[in-house]
Write a protein that holds these residues in place. Structure first.
Motif, short mmCIF file in Angstrom:
data_model
loop_
_atom_site.label_atom_id
_atom_site.label_comp_id
_atom_site.label_asym_id
_atom_site.label_seq_id
_atom_site.Cartn_x
_atom_site.Cartn_y
_atom_site.Cartn_z
N GLY A 94 -15.53 25.81 35.52
CA GLY A 94 -14.43 24.86 35.62
C GLY A 94 -13.17 25.39 34.99
O GLY A 94 -13.10 26.53 34.53
N GLY A 95 -12.16 24.53 34.97
CA GLY A 95 -10.90 24.91 34.36
C GLY A 95 -9.91 23.77 34.35
O GLY A 95 -10.12 22.72 34.97
N GLU A 96 -8.83 23.97 33.59
CA GLU A 96 -7.74 23.00 33.50
C GLU A 96 -6.42 23.74 33.63
O GLU A 96 -6.27 24.85 33.14
CB GLU A 96 -7.76 22.28 32.14
N TYR A 97 -5.46 23.07 34.30
CA TYR A 97 -4.13 23.64 34.43
C TYR A 97 -3.11 22.63 33.93
O TYR A 97 -3.06 21.48 34.40
CB TYR A 97 -3.82 24.00 35.88
N PHE A 98 -2.28 23.05 32.97
CA PHE A 98 -1.24 22.20 32.39
C PHE A 98 0.11 22.69 32.90
O PHE A 98 0.58 23.76 32.53
CB PHE A 98 -1.28 22.26 30.86
N ALA A 99 0.73 21.89 33.79
CA ALA A 99 2.03 22.25 34.35
C ALA A 99 3.14 21.91 33.36
O ALA A 99 2.98 21.05 32.49
CB ALA A 99 2.25 21.53 35.67
N SER A 100 4.28 22.57 33.52
CA SER A 100 5.39 22.35 32.61
C SER A 100 5.99 20.95 32.72
O SER A 100 6.64 20.48 31.80
CB SER A 100 6.49 23.40 32.87
N ASN A 101 5.75 20.27 33.86
CA ASN A 101 6.29 18.91 34.05
C ASN A 101 5.35 17.82 33.54
O ASN A 101 5.60 16.63 33.73
CB ASN A 101 6.62 18.66 35.51
N GLY A 102 4.24 18.20 32.88
CA GLY A 102 3.32 17.23 32.31
C GLY A 102 2.09 16.95 33.14
O GLY A 102 1.15 16.32 32.65
N ILE A 103 2.05 17.39 34.40
CA ILE A 103 0.89 17.18 35.25
C ILE A 103 -0.27 18.05 34.77
O ILE A 103 -0.09 19.23 34.43
CB ILE A 103 1.21 17.51 36.73
N VAL A 104 -1.47 17.47 34.75
CA VAL A 104 -2.68 18.18 34.34
C VAL A 104 -3.70 18.10 35.46
O VAL A 104 -4.04 17.00 35.91
CB VAL A 104 -3.27 17.60 33.04
N LEU A 105 -4.20 19.25 35.92
CA LEU A 105 -5.20 19.30 36.97
C LEU A 105 -6.47 19.92 36.41
O LEU A 105 -6.42 20.89 35.64
CB LEU A 105 -4.71 20.13 38.16
N GLY A 106 -7.63 19.38 36.80
CA GLY A 106 -8.90 19.89 36.32
C GLY A 106 -9.94 19.91 37.42
O GLY A 106 -9.90 19.09 38.35
N ALA A 107 -10.89 20.84 37.34
CA ALA A 107 -11.97 20.93 38.31
C ALA A 107 -13.20 21.49 37.61
O ALA A 107 -13.10 22.34 36.72
CB ALA A 107 -11.59 21.80 39.50
N GLN A 108 -14.39 20.99 38.03
CA GLN A 108 -15.65 21.50 37.49
C GLN A 108 -16.74 21.41 38.55
O GLN A 108 -16.82 20.43 39.28
CB GLN A 108 -16.07 20.70 36.25
N LEU A 109 -17.55 22.45 38.62
CA LEU A 109 -18.71 22.49 39.51
C LEU A 109 -19.95 22.74 38.67
O LEU A 109 -20.01 23.73 37.94
CB LEU A 109 -18.54 23.59 40.56
N ALA A 110 -20.92 21.84 38.78
CA ALA A 110 -22.17 21.96 38.04
C ALA A 110 -23.33 22.03 39.03
O ALA A 110 -23.48 21.16 39.89
CB ALA A 110 -22.36 20.79 37.08
N ASP A 111 -24.16 23.07 38.91
CA ASP A 111 -25.31 23.28 39.78
C ASP A 111 -26.58 23.05 38.97
O ASP A 111 -26.90 23.82 38.07
CB ASP A 111 -25.27 24.71 40.34
N PHE A 112 -27.31 21.98 39.31
CA PHE A 112 -28.55 21.64 38.63
C PHE A 112 -29.78 22.10 39.41
O PHE A 112 -30.89 21.64 39.15
CB PHE A 112 -28.63 20.12 38.41
N GLY A 113 -29.61 22.97 40.37
CA GLY A 113 -30.72 23.42 41.18
C GLY A 113 -30.93 22.53 42.38
O GLY A 113 -30.59 22.89 43.51
N GLU A 114 -31.48 21.34 42.17
CA GLU A 114 -31.72 20.40 43.25
C GLU A 114 -30.55 19.45 43.46
O GLU A 114 -30.55 18.65 44.39
CB GLU A 114 -32.99 19.59 42.97
N GLU A 115 -29.54 19.51 42.61
CA GLU A 115 -28.39 18.62 42.72
C GLU A 115 -27.14 19.32 42.23
O GLU A 115 -27.17 20.08 41.26
CB GLU A 115 -28.64 17.34 41.90
N ASN A 116 -26.04 19.06 42.92
CA ASN A 116 -24.73 19.57 42.51
C ASN A 116 -23.82 18.40 42.16
O ASN A 116 -23.87 17.35 42.81
CB ASN A 116 -24.08 20.39 43.62
N ILE A 117 -22.99 18.58 41.15
CA ILE A 117 -22.01 17.58 40.76
C ILE A 117 -20.64 18.24 40.71
O ILE A 117 -20.43 19.18 39.94
CB ILE A 117 -22.35 16.93 39.40
N ASP A 118 -19.73 17.77 41.56
CA ASP A 118 -18.36 18.28 41.59
C ASP A 118 -17.43 17.25 40.95
O ASP A 118 -17.51 16.07 41.27
CB ASP A 118 -17.91 18.53 43.03
N THR A 119 -16.58 17.71 40.07
CA THR A 119 -15.66 16.82 39.37
C THR A 119 -14.23 17.32 39.52
O THR A 119 -13.94 18.50 39.29
CB THR A 119 -16.00 16.73 37.87
#
Length: 264
Positions: free
Chosen positions: A89-114
């Motif tokens: 995953g990761g986070e991006y902090f823009a100079s105008n205050g916007i914050v974007l984040g993403a994460q991918l978790a693989d549990f084998g039989e299940e995936n969770i995207d955030t």
């Protein structure tokens, strides 16, 4: 009066001279349960600009404002059953205050995207909207984080989160204070309220003998307590050890943990 004004910059310099700055953090931990189960976790996080300590080498600002990427791997073993979890995953902090984040978790039989999007209204107030997508459901939540700076070193921070249907609400807080010299203290609490289950609370504290050495204690609503220690042998390398026990006679257990941290 002139002497006092002239001395002020020197005093401020002395107060910040002990701060260290890091860009990457790599941590590993081994956990052993008495019922023949164990786990191993290793993860690394890289910040695109330096993170400055608040005194103790493991303490940093309450609200992160630095873009970063991270990855983790965990292996769990219980008897003849094994399971692995991969997270990136990761986070991006823009100079105008916007914050974007993403994460991918693989549990084998299940995936969770955030995915998350937020806005840093001030350096001490962040609000974000988070969407979690797994194989069977989707969940939307609102999160707010606020830091109240008490003085040059001390603060009290708050986190609040609620899901879209208001079924689950969580509140946590952390207090950080400089006691004098190299001694520091933290106090933390967490509370989660469920509409369809029992509420949960947890309390914890950590005392820093020096910037490199600390002991901590936590206790929660399930009668589980944890006693741990952390020590930096240098500015870059630390080890930790902890003992966890549940005192509930119906579900008592003991857990032993050991880990290390590399900060660069």
């Amino acid at each position: 009066m002139r002497f006092k004004l002239a001395a002020l910059p020197l005093m401020l310099l002395a107060a910040t001279a002990g701060a260290e700055e890091y860009n990457s953090f790599t941590k590993s931990k081994y956990t052993n349960l008495e019922n023949d189960a164990d786990s191993f976790t290793i993860g690394s996080q890289y910040f695109f600009s330096g993170k400055e300590t608040l005194g103790p080498l493991k303490e940093f600002e309450y609200i992160n404002k630095v873009s970063n990427i991270y990855g983790d791997f965990s292996h769990y073993n219980e008897g003849s059953e094994d399971s692995d979890i991969f997270t990136v995953g990761g986070e991006y902090f823009a100079s105008n205050g916007i914050v974007l984040g993403a994460q991918l978790a693989d549990f084998g039989e299940e995936n969770i995207d955030t995915l998350s999007i937020g806005y840093l209204f001030t350096p001490n107030f962040l609000v974000s909207l988070e969407h979690e997508d797994n194989d069977s459901d989707n969940e939307l939540s609102v999160n707010a984080r606020y830091n109240h700076q008490l003085n040059a070193t001390d603060y009290i921070g708050f986190d609040f989160s609620v899901d879209e249907e208001f079924d689950t609400r969580s509140l946590s807080s952390k207090y950080f204070t400089h006691l004098g010299g190299e001694q520091y203290l933290t106090a933390e609490l967490a509370y989660v309220s469920y509409d369809e289950g029992d509420d949960y609370w947890k309390l914890g504290t950590e005392y820093f003998f020096t910037q490199r050495t600390s002991v901590g204690f936590t206790f929660d609503e399930n009668e589980e307590f944890k006693l741990g220690m952390n020590h930096f042998f240098s500015r870059n390398f630390a080890v930790e050890a902890a003992y966890v026990s549940n005192t509930d006679s119906d579900d008592d257990y003991d857990i032993y943990q050991i880990g290390m941290t590399v900060q660069l």
